[in-house]
Design a protein around this motif. Structure first.
Motif, short mmCIF file in Angstrom:
data_model
loop_
_atom_site.label_atom_id
_atom_site.label_comp_id
_atom_site.label_asym_id
_atom_site.label_seq_id
_atom_site.Cartn_x
_atom_site.Cartn_y
_atom_site.Cartn_z
N TYR A 156 0.84 -1.19 0.00
CA TYR A 156 0.00 0.00 0.00
C TYR A 156 0.88 1.25 0.00
O TYR A 156 1.52 1.57 1.00
N LYS A 157 0.92 1.94 -1.11
CA LYS A 157 1.80 3.09 -1.27
C LYS A 157 1.18 4.38 -0.75
O LYS A 157 1.89 5.33 -0.42
N HIS A 158 -0.14 4.45 -0.70
CA HIS A 158 -0.81 5.69 -0.34
C HIS A 158 -2.22 5.36 0.12
O HIS A 158 -2.88 4.51 -0.46
N VAL A 159 -2.66 6.03 1.19
CA VAL A 159 -4.02 5.86 1.71
C VAL A 159 -4.62 7.24 1.94
O VAL A 159 -3.95 8.13 2.49
N ALA A 160 -5.88 7.45 1.54
CA ALA A 160 -6.51 8.75 1.71
C ALA A 160 -8.01 8.59 1.90
O ALA A 160 -8.64 7.75 1.25
N ARG A 195 -15.16 8.46 -8.57
CA ARG A 195 -14.14 8.98 -9.49
C ARG A 195 -12.82 9.11 -8.73
O ARG A 195 -12.75 9.72 -7.68
N LEU A 196 -11.76 8.51 -9.30
CA LEU A 196 -10.46 8.47 -8.65
C LEU A 196 -9.40 9.16 -9.50
O LEU A 196 -9.41 9.06 -10.73
N PHE A 197 -8.49 9.86 -8.83
CA PHE A 197 -7.35 10.49 -9.49
C PHE A 197 -6.11 9.68 -9.14
O PHE A 197 -5.78 9.52 -7.96
N LEU A 198 -5.43 9.17 -10.17
CA LEU A 198 -4.39 8.17 -9.96
C LEU A 198 -3.07 8.61 -10.57
O LEU A 198 -3.03 9.18 -11.66
N LEU A 199 -1.98 8.28 -9.86
CA LEU A 199 -0.63 8.52 -10.36
C LEU A 199 0.13 7.20 -10.33
O LEU A 199 0.16 6.52 -9.30
N GLY A 200 0.74 6.85 -11.45
CA GLY A 200 1.47 5.59 -11.53
C GLY A 200 2.73 5.58 -10.69
O GLY A 200 3.33 6.62 -10.40
N GLY A 201 3.13 4.38 -10.25
CA GLY A 201 4.34 4.23 -9.47
C GLY A 201 4.70 2.76 -9.31
O GLY A 201 3.98 1.87 -9.76
N GLY A 202 5.82 2.51 -8.65
CA GLY A 202 6.25 1.13 -8.42
C GLY A 202 7.00 0.53 -9.59
O GLY A 202 7.35 1.20 -10.56
N LYS A 203 7.22 -0.79 -9.51
CA LYS A 203 8.02 -1.49 -10.52
C LYS A 203 7.31 -1.55 -11.86
O LYS A 203 7.94 -1.45 -12.92
N PHE A 204 5.99 -1.73 -11.85
CA PHE A 204 5.21 -1.79 -13.09
C PHE A 204 4.10 -0.75 -13.02
O PHE A 204 2.93 -1.06 -12.75
N PRO A 205 4.45 0.53 -13.25
CA PRO A 205 3.49 1.63 -13.02
C PRO A 205 2.37 1.68 -14.04
O PRO A 205 2.54 1.30 -15.20
N LEU A 206 1.21 2.15 -13.59
CA LEU A 206 0.08 2.36 -14.49
C LEU A 206 0.41 3.39 -15.55
O LEU A 206 0.01 3.26 -16.70
N ASP A 207 1.15 4.43 -15.16
CA ASP A 207 1.52 5.49 -16.08
C ASP A 207 2.78 6.13 -15.53
O ASP A 207 3.31 5.69 -14.49
N ASP A 208 3.28 7.18 -16.18
CA ASP A 208 4.48 7.81 -15.64
C ASP A 208 4.12 8.76 -14.51
O ASP A 208 2.95 9.05 -14.25
N ASN A 209 5.16 9.24 -13.81
CA ASN A 209 4.91 10.05 -12.61
C ASN A 209 4.69 11.52 -12.90
O ASN A 209 4.69 12.33 -11.98
N LYS A 210 4.46 11.86 -14.17
CA LYS A 210 4.13 13.23 -14.54
C LYS A 210 2.71 13.35 -15.09
O LYS A 210 2.31 14.43 -15.50
N ARG A 211 1.98 12.25 -15.07
CA ARG A 211 0.64 12.25 -15.67
C ARG A 211 -0.37 11.71 -14.67
O ARG A 211 -0.25 10.58 -14.20
N VAL A 212 -1.38 12.50 -14.36
CA VAL A 212 -2.46 12.09 -13.47
C VAL A 212 -3.64 11.66 -14.32
O VAL A 212 -4.11 12.42 -15.17
N VAL A 213 -4.11 10.42 -14.12
CA VAL A 213 -5.24 9.90 -14.88
C VAL A 213 -6.46 9.79 -13.97
O VAL A 213 -6.34 9.76 -12.74
N ILE A 214 -7.63 9.72 -14.58
CA ILE A 214 -8.89 9.68 -13.84
C ILE A 214 -9.60 8.37 -14.15
O ILE A 214 -9.83 8.02 -15.31
N TRP A 215 -9.94 7.63 -13.08
CA TRP A 215 -10.71 6.40 -13.23
C TRP A 215 -12.16 6.68 -12.89
O TRP A 215 -12.47 7.19 -11.81
N ASP A 216 -13.06 6.35 -13.81
CA ASP A 216 -14.49 6.52 -13.60
C ASP A 216 -15.10 5.15 -13.35
O ASP A 216 -15.20 4.32 -14.26
#
Length: 306
Positions: free
Chosen positions: A8-12, A60-81
């Protein structure tokens, strides 16, 4: 710190403290707080590493990729609906690494090392950047955002807080002699809590006046501590905080773990604190406003097992 802290990298918590979201090594999990249960998550479409997950509303979630196999790069915030079951076509492409995301209503603050941008939804899947502000070096991603577009961020000098609010000129507060470690705004945007890297004193300011009147200083302790999270109660009469000393301060309570923890007040029960930790533990605590003393633990569990 155990292996769950690596998962768990982040909790909010969300805006009304009814849910919390977890950014994981292989996706995202969203939990209801009362009763504690998995609301949604572990979707195959999101089965990649995340560094940050924040929730605008319950779906609706705002997501930032991270870790060994990231969802995206760390400069792009994506939105999950969650309603659509897909990543939105709208995203936020930033000039440098994103260190934090704060969401309140239709406003989104994106925090970088030396800049914070505030975006507001104007209609479905369209946003407008209403302003950006340069900050001092902000590697902790310190930022607070409340409804009404009230934004608190580091200023241009060490320990300074910059306040941006709709229909008011920005102003600064010289809050601490040391670097800021945590900021919190009340839900009505009238009060600000500040803490520095020293972590011995928390200061409370009234910011509705437009210049920042200091109301109170709260002493956490004599030893240096890293303040992880702070939250005002809905009626603004209480402030809760978590730190690396394994304590929650409204009244002192000893946690069973040294894992990074975030705190909020229950939206359903008065004098009740909710705590979610990166090692997957969850606490529900009640305090006595008249007599103080140690808080009563009403619930303790491991949230992936509920």
């Amino acid at each position: 710190m155990g292996e769950k802290d690596d998962y768990y990298k982040h909790v909010a918590f969300n805006h009304d403290s009814t849910r919390f979201v977890c950014a994981c090594n292989d996706g995202v999990e969203v939990y209801d707080c009362d009763p504690l249960k998995l609301a949604f998550g572990r979707n195959p479409k999101l089965a990649k590493g995340l560094a940050i997950a924040e929730m605008e509303d319950n779906l609706r979630l705002f997501l930032l990729g991270g870790g060994k196999f990231p969802l995206d790069d760390n400069k792009r915030v994506v939105i999950w609906d969650e309603v659509q079951g897909r990543i939105s076509s709208k995203s936020y492409n930033c000039a440098s690494q994103v260190l934090a995301i704060k969401v309140s209503g239709d406003a989104v603050a994106i925090v970088m090392q030396n800049k914070v941008e505030l975006h507001v939804y104007v209609k479905a899947n369209e946003t407008s950047r209403i302003y950006s502000s340069v900050t001092t070096c902000n590697l902790r991603g310190v930022c607070a955002l409340s409804p009404g577009y009230v934004l608190a961020i580091p200023g241009l000098s060490e320990g300074e807080v910059r306040i941006h609010a709709a229909h008011r000129h920005p102003f600064s507060i010289n809050a601490h002699a040391n670097t800021l470690s945590c900021l919190a705004l009340s839900q009505n945007g009238r009060f600000l809590a500040t803490a520095s890297v020293k972590g011995t004193v928390v200061k409370i300011y009234s910011i509705s006046t437009g210049w920042g009147e200091k109301l109170q200083e709260l002493r956490r302790g004599k030893d240096k501590a890293e303040i992880w999270s702070m939250a005002f109660s809905p009626d603004n009469h209480w402030l809760a905080l978590t730190s690396d000393k394994c304590t929650i301060h409204v009244f002192k309570f000893q946690l069973k773990t040294k894992s990074h923890a975030v705190v909020t007040f229950s939206s359903k029960e008065p004098y009740t604190i909710l705590v979610a930790c990166r090692n997957s533990t969850f606490y529900k605590l009640k305090f006595d406003p008249a007599f103080g003393g140690t808080m009563k633990q009403e619930k303790y569990c491991i949230f992936p097992e509920v």
